[in-house]
Design a protein around this motif. Structure first.
Motif, PDB file in Angstrom:
ATOM      1  N   ALA A 188     -16.210   4.888  62.039  1.00 40.07           N
ATOM      2  CA  ALA A 188     -16.683   6.011  61.218  1.00 40.07           C
ATOM      3  C   ALA A 188     -16.713   7.296  62.049  1.00 40.07           C
ATOM      4  CB  ALA A 188     -18.059   5.706  60.642  1.00 40.07           C
ATOM      5  N   ARG A 189     -17.170   7.204  63.295  1.00 37.50           N
ATOM      6  CA  ARG A 189     -17.187   8.384  64.173  1.00 37.50           C
ATOM      7  C   ARG A 189     -15.774   8.904  64.421  1.00 37.50           C
ATOM      8  NH1 ARG A 189     -21.393   5.571  66.668  1.00 37.50           N
ATOM      9  NH2 ARG A 189     -20.035   4.645  68.217  1.00 37.50           N
ATOM     10  N   GLU A 190     -14.809   7.997  64.489  1.00 44.33           N
ATOM     11  CA  GLU A 190     -13.422   8.370  64.755  1.00 44.33           C
ATOM     12  C   GLU A 190     -12.649   8.720  63.486  1.00 44.33           C
ATOM     13  OE1 GLU A 190     -11.839   5.069  66.938  1.00 44.33           O
ATOM     14  OE2 GLU A 190     -12.982   5.570  68.739  1.00 44.33           O
ATOM     15  N   GLY A 191     -13.296   8.618  62.314  1.00 41.04           N
ATOM     16  CA  GLY A 191     -12.650   8.978  61.065  1.00 41.04           C
ATOM     17  C   GLY A 191     -11.756   7.899  60.478  1.00 41.04           C
ATOM     18  N   ARG A 192     -11.856   6.661  60.976  1.00 43.00           N
ATOM     19  CA  ARG A 192     -11.027   5.571  60.449  1.00 43.00           C
ATOM     20  C   ARG A 192     -11.698   4.833  59.301  1.00 43.00           C
ATOM     21  NH1 ARG A 192     -10.248   1.696  65.014  1.00 43.00           N
ATOM     22  NH2 ARG A 192     -12.112   2.663  65.841  1.00 43.00           N
ATOM     23  N   ALA A 193     -13.004   5.060  59.112  1.00 43.20           N
ATOM     24  CA  ALA A 193     -13.754   4.364  58.058  1.00 43.20           C
ATOM     25  C   ALA A 193     -14.806   5.305  57.495  1.00 43.20           C
ATOM     26  CB  ALA A 193     -14.413   3.102  58.607  1.00 43.20           C
ATOM     27  N   ASP A 194     -15.122   5.113  56.224  1.00 43.35           N
ATOM     28  CA  ASP A 194     -16.248   5.785  55.576  1.00 43.35           C
ATOM     29  C   ASP A 194     -17.326   4.744  55.384  1.00 43.35           C
ATOM     30  OD1 ASP A 194     -15.070   8.302  55.210  1.00 43.35           O
ATOM     31  OD2 ASP A 194     -14.166   7.700  53.301  1.00 43.35           O
ATOM     32  N   THR A 195     -18.568   5.135  55.642  1.00 48.91           N
ATOM     33  CA  THR A 195     -19.679   4.216  55.385  1.00 48.91           C
ATOM     34  C   THR A 195     -20.585   4.834  54.330  1.00 48.91           C
ATOM     35  OG1 THR A 195     -20.926   5.161  57.228  1.00 48.91           O
ATOM     36  CG2 THR A 195     -19.650   3.181  57.691  1.00 48.91           C
ATOM     37  N   SER A 196     -21.262   3.967  53.606  1.00 49.83           N
ATOM     38  CA  SER A 196     -22.197   4.445  52.590  1.00 49.83           C
ATOM     39  C   SER A 196     -23.396   5.091  53.283  1.00 49.83           C
ATOM     40  CB  SER A 196     -22.654   3.290  51.707  1.00 49.83           C
ATOM     41  OG  SER A 196     -23.342   2.332  52.489  1.00 49.83           O
TER      42      SER A 196
ATOM     43  N   SER B  61     -22.350  -0.591  53.400  1.00 53.89           N
ATOM     44  CA  SER B  61     -20.983  -0.838  52.941  1.00 53.89           C
ATOM     45  C   SER B  61     -20.043   0.190  53.566  1.00 53.89           C
ATOM     46  CB  SER B  61     -20.914  -0.811  51.415  1.00 53.89           C
ATOM     47  OG  SER B  61     -21.371   0.430  50.924  1.00 53.89           O
ATOM     48  N   PHE B  62     -18.753  -0.092  53.448  1.00 55.98           N
ATOM     49  CA  PHE B  62     -17.753   0.769  54.083  1.00 55.98           C
ATOM     50  C   PHE B  62     -16.440   0.672  53.323  1.00 55.98           C
ATOM     51  CE2 PHE B  62     -16.394  -3.287  55.449  1.00 55.98           C
ATOM     52  CZ  PHE B  62     -15.045  -3.171  55.766  1.00 55.98           C
ATOM     53  N   ARG B  63     -15.535   1.584  53.657  1.00 61.45           N
ATOM     54  CA  ARG B  63     -14.140   1.475  53.215  1.00 61.45           C
ATOM     55  C   ARG B  63     -13.281   2.101  54.303  1.00 61.45           C
ATOM     56  NH1 ARG B  63     -15.139   5.200  48.385  1.00 61.45           N
ATOM     57  NH2 ARG B  63     -15.377   7.182  49.410  1.00 61.45           N
ATOM     58  N   LEU B  64     -12.027   1.689  54.341  1.00 64.11           N
ATOM     59  CA  LEU B  64     -11.094   2.263  55.300  1.00 64.11           C
ATOM     60  C   LEU B  64     -10.649   3.632  54.795  1.00 64.11           C
ATOM     61  CD1 LEU B  64      -8.773  -0.754  56.213  1.00 64.11           C
ATOM     62  CD2 LEU B  64     -10.946  -0.076  57.236  1.00 64.11           C
ATOM     63  N   VAL B  65     -10.398   4.540  55.698  1.00 62.16           N
ATOM     64  CA  VAL B  65      -9.871   5.851  55.327  1.00 62.16           C
ATOM     65  C   VAL B  65      -8.372   5.697  55.115  1.00 62.16           C
ATOM     66  CG1 VAL B  65      -9.476   8.201  56.118  1.00 62.16           C
ATOM     67  CG2 VAL B  65     -11.670   7.094  56.579  1.00 62.16           C
ATOM     68  N   PRO B  66      -7.867   6.025  53.918  1.00 61.79           N
ATOM     69  CA  PRO B  66      -6.427   5.886  53.661  1.00 61.79           C
ATOM     70  C   PRO B  66      -5.605   6.727  54.631  1.00 61.79           C
ATOM     71  CG  PRO B  66      -7.621   6.255  51.620  1.00 61.79           C
ATOM     72  CD  PRO B  66      -8.593   6.485  52.742  1.00 61.79           C
ATOM     73  N   ASN B  67      -4.424   6.202  54.957  1.00 62.38           N
ATOM     74  CA  ASN B  67      -3.464   6.898  55.809  1.00 62.38           C
ATOM     75  C   ASN B  67      -3.998   7.236  57.187  1.00 62.38           C
ATOM     76  OD1 ASN B  67      -1.646   6.896  53.619  1.00 62.38           O
ATOM     77  ND2 ASN B  67      -2.634   8.717  52.818  1.00 62.38           N
ATOM     78  N   HIS B  68      -4.883   6.417  57.688  1.00 63.60           N
ATOM     79  CA  HIS B  68      -5.364   6.664  59.051  1.00 63.60           C
ATOM     80  C   HIS B  68      -4.866   5.574  59.957  1.00 63.60           C
ATOM     81  CE1 HIS B  68      -7.766   7.372  62.530  1.00 63.60           C
ATOM     82  NE2 HIS B  68      -8.074   8.544  62.052  1.00 63.60           N
TER      83      HIS B  68
END
Length: 70
Positions: free
Chosen positions: A50-58, A63-70
């Motif tokens: 999340a800090r590196e911008g590869r994932a979003d967290t609630s 919960s989380f999701r992957l950042v598309p196109n990363h």
């Protein structure tokens, strides 16, 4: 197992779960799908992603999701 290996397992598991990479996946659900990885290591890896911008967290961090196109 290092964080890079854990991230690979997390991202592979998430992509099988949601190929559109749009839904939030519960971290508890992820832990159940990856029983061989310490849940604390999963959480730390997701926090780093999340800090590196590869994932979003609630907001509550459950919960989380992957950042598309990363």
């Amino acid at each position: 197992m290092n964080q890079g290996q854990v991230w690979k397992k997390i991202s592979d598991t998430y992509q099988q779960w949601d190929q559109d990479r749009s839904a939030l996946m519960a971290i508890d659900d992820l832990s159940e799908r990856l029983p061989d990885i310490d849940p604390e290591l999963i959480v730390r890896t997701l926090e780093e992603a999340a800090r590196e911008g590869r994932a979003d967290t609630s907001d509550e961090g459950s919960s989380f999701r992957l950042v598309p196109n990363h």
